[in-house]
Scaffold this motif. Structure first.
Motif, mmCIF file in Angstrom:
data_model
loop_
_atom_site.group_PDB
_atom_site.id
_atom_site.type_symbol
_atom_site.label_atom_id
_atom_site.label_comp_id
_atom_site.label_asym_id
_atom_site.label_seq_id
_atom_site.Cartn_x
_atom_site.Cartn_y
_atom_site.Cartn_z
ATOM 1 N N TYR A 116 103.805 130.912 25.874
ATOM 2 C CA TYR A 116 104.022 130.854 24.421
ATOM 3 C C TYR A 116 105.361 130.185 24.113
ATOM 4 N N ASN A 117 106.411 130.632 24.796
ATOM 5 C CA ASN A 117 107.741 130.085 24.533
ATOM 6 C C ASN A 117 107.865 128.633 24.985
ATOM 7 N N THR A 118 107.220 128.292 26.095
ATOM 8 C CA THR A 118 107.300 126.921 26.595
ATOM 9 C C THR A 118 106.639 125.947 25.629
ATOM 10 N N ILE A 119 105.446 126.278 25.152
ATOM 11 C CA ILE A 119 104.739 125.330 24.286
ATOM 12 C C ILE A 119 105.309 125.293 22.871
ATOM 13 N N ALA A 120 106.235 126.195 22.581
ATOM 14 C CA ALA A 120 106.941 126.099 21.300
ATOM 15 C C ALA A 120 107.923 124.943 21.295
ATOM 16 N N ARG A 121 108.236 124.399 22.497
ATOM 17 C CA ARG A 121 109.212 123.303 22.578
ATOM 18 C C ARG A 121 108.790 122.165 23.512
ATOM 19 N N ASP A 122 107.793 122.380 24.380
ATOM 20 C CA ASP A 122 107.393 121.397 25.384
ATOM 21 C C ASP A 122 106.109 120.685 24.946
ATOM 22 N N GLN A 123 106.207 119.411 24.631
ATOM 23 C CA GLN A 123 105.075 118.639 24.119
ATOM 24 C C GLN A 123 103.933 118.556 25.123
ATOM 25 N N ARG A 124 104.247 118.297 26.395
ATOM 26 C CA ARG A 124 103.195 118.084 27.384
ATOM 27 C C ARG A 124 102.362 119.345 27.592
ATOM 28 N N GLN A 125 103.007 120.469 27.789
ATOM 29 C CA GLN A 125 102.250 121.699 27.995
ATOM 30 C C GLN A 125 101.534 122.121 26.707
ATOM 31 N N TYR A 171 116.163 136.586 16.681
ATOM 32 C CA TYR A 171 116.013 135.138 16.589
ATOM 33 C C TYR A 171 117.347 134.426 16.761
ATOM 34 N N LEU A 172 117.271 133.221 17.330
ATOM 35 C CA LEU A 172 118.411 132.311 17.362
ATOM 36 C C LEU A 172 118.483 131.554 16.035
ATOM 37 N N PRO A 173 119.621 130.959 15.719
ATOM 38 C CA PRO A 173 119.749 130.230 14.453
ATOM 39 C C PRO A 173 118.761 129.076 14.295
ATOM 40 N N ASP A 174 118.224 128.552 15.414
ATOM 41 C CA ASP A 174 117.280 127.435 15.327
ATOM 42 C C ASP A 174 115.834 127.903 15.190
ATOM 43 N N GLY A 175 115.623 129.208 15.063
ATOM 44 C CA GLY A 175 114.276 129.730 14.895
ATOM 45 C C GLY A 175 113.567 130.111 16.177
ATOM 46 N N GLN A 176 114.183 129.843 17.336
ATOM 47 C CA GLN A 176 113.618 130.270 18.613
ATOM 48 C C GLN A 176 113.950 131.745 18.848
ATOM 49 N N LEU A 177 113.203 132.388 19.748
ATOM 50 C CA LEU A 177 113.462 133.781 20.064
ATOM 51 C C LEU A 177 114.627 133.916 21.030
ATOM 52 N N VAL A 178 115.410 134.962 20.859
ATOM 53 C CA VAL A 178 116.477 135.267 21.813
ATOM 54 C C VAL A 178 115.839 135.692 23.128
ATOM 55 N N SER A 179 116.328 135.169 24.239
ATOM 56 C CA SER A 179 115.786 135.506 25.547
ATOM 57 C C SER A 179 115.852 137.009 25.789
ATOM 58 N N ARG A 180 114.796 137.541 26.382
ATOM 59 C CA ARG A 180 114.761 138.971 26.695
ATOM 60 C C ARG A 180 115.871 139.383 27.654
ATOM 61 N N SER A 181 116.468 138.435 28.344
ATOM 62 C CA SER A 181 117.562 138.759 29.274
ATOM 63 C C SER A 181 118.873 139.046 28.554
ATOM 64 N N GLN A 182 118.945 138.764 27.256
ATOM 65 C CA GLN A 182 120.171 138.972 26.497
ATOM 66 C C GLN A 182 120.126 140.292 25.735
ATOM 67 N N ASP A 183 121.302 140.907 25.596
ATOM 68 C CA ASP A 183 121.399 142.140 24.817
ATOM 69 C C ASP A 183 120.994 141.878 23.369
ATOM 70 N N GLY A 184 120.278 142.826 22.806
ATOM 71 C CA GLY A 184 119.879 142.712 21.409
ATOM 72 C C GLY A 184 118.649 141.876 21.161
ATOM 73 N N ALA A 185 117.994 141.425 22.228
ATOM 74 C CA ALA A 185 116.820 140.551 22.064
ATOM 75 C C ALA A 185 115.616 141.301 21.518
ATOM 76 N N VAL A 186 115.485 142.582 21.885
ATOM 77 C CA VAL A 186 114.346 143.391 21.468
ATOM 78 C C VAL A 186 114.823 144.469 20.501
ATOM 79 N N LEU A 187 114.161 144.574 19.358
ATOM 80 C CA LEU A 187 114.540 145.529 18.318
ATOM 81 C C LEU A 187 113.660 146.782 18.421
ATOM 82 N N HIS A 188 114.214 147.938 17.996
ATOM 83 C CA HIS A 188 113.502 149.197 18.205
ATOM 84 C C HIS A 188 113.456 150.114 16.985
ATOM 85 N N ASP A 189 114.280 149.905 15.997
ATOM 86 C CA ASP A 189 114.404 150.826 14.866
ATOM 87 C C ASP A 189 113.313 150.556 13.827
#
Length: 255
Positions: A116-125, A171-189
């Motif tokens: 899902y994340n790859t084809i959001a930015r990769d034309q070939r895939q 979300y990142l400022p460009d509209g992409q999702l923050v990587s799950r490896s980063q703090d705060g990427a997944v919300l819970h409240d």
């Protein structure tokens, strides 16, 4: 009248890897992105989720992935286009058969995880995935990240598309999702998530992780089934939206 779909990634359980409460989520969401077996789930479990979705009037969508069961489909794979297309076609064919056997129809496709994340930015895939959808059924709706490359590719190929936003992801400022490896990427409240989604539906805006505002046009909102507290987040989001007069309905109707 404001209208939005709620979707969740389901059919991903096995006896030794329980990640979601499919029964509860199917009583809340209007669309179910059901695993096709490459990243999670078992044939019998996936079939049961499809049957429950059809019985409950929830729109059935295929949730194809890279062939990456060990990593839950969250590791990017640089497949050649022909192989990727074949893998996606195989998964869509399986879901189509299960949906028909349950007395329903597969109405849309939402790729999973790293694909899902790859084809959001990769034309070939993106082109390989779109080609697979067209080959199986050009009437299927393709659900993808708002602003993603794959939605443009799909539209240019003649497919109907729908954009989604994520209730439980930052979300990142460009509209992409923050990587799950980063703090705060997944919300819970649940309270914060539901108010965030209400602002999105009413104003078309989300706050990025750096505090900036981004504009998103979405026809569907996703709450991941495997997120901690996912059922509470989905239920509260639906309650808040409906209380505000928002209609909750599938973006891809019955066929």
């Amino acid at each position: 009248m404001l209208k939005i779909d709620l979707n969740s990634d389901l059919g991903e359980n096995t006896p030794d890897r329980l990640v979601s409460d499919d029964e509860s989520m199917l009583s809340i969401v209007t669309s179910a992105n059901i695993s096709c077996g490459f990243h999670a789930g078992s044939p019998e479990g996936i079939r049961d989720t499809v049957r429950a979705a059809v019985s409950g009037g929830v729109s059935v969508g295929a949730h194809p992935s890279y062939r990456d069961y060990q990593n839950f489909g969250r590791t990017a794979v640089d497949l050649d286009s022909a192989t990727l297309q074949a893998h996606v076609e195989y998964q869509l064919g399986a879901m189509d058969g299960l949906a028909r056997a349950a007395g329903g129809r597969m109405t849309y496709v939402k790729p999973h995880g790293a694909l899902y994340n790859t084809i959001a930015r990769d034309q070939r895939q993106a082109e390989a995935v779109v080609a697979a959808v067209r080959a199986i059924d050009p009437n299927l709706v393709l659900l993808g990240l708002a602003g993603g490359v794959v939605l443009r590719v799909a539209q240019e190929a003649g497919l109907t598309v729908a954009a989604e936003a994520f209730a439980d992801r930052a979300y990142l400022p460009d509209g992409q999702l923050v990587s799950r490896s980063q703090d705060g990427a997944v919300l819970h409240d649940p309270a914060a998530v539901s108010q965030r989604m209400l602002r999105l539906v009413e104003d078309g805006q989300l706050e990025a992780i750096d505090g900036s505002k981004i504009r998103l046009e979405a026809q569907s909102i996703c709450v991941h089934g495997d997120s901690p507290g996912s059922v509470a987040m989905a239920a509260e989001t639906r309650r808040v939206l409906e209380s505000a007069g928002v209609t909750i309905a599938p973006f891809a109707g019955a066929r």
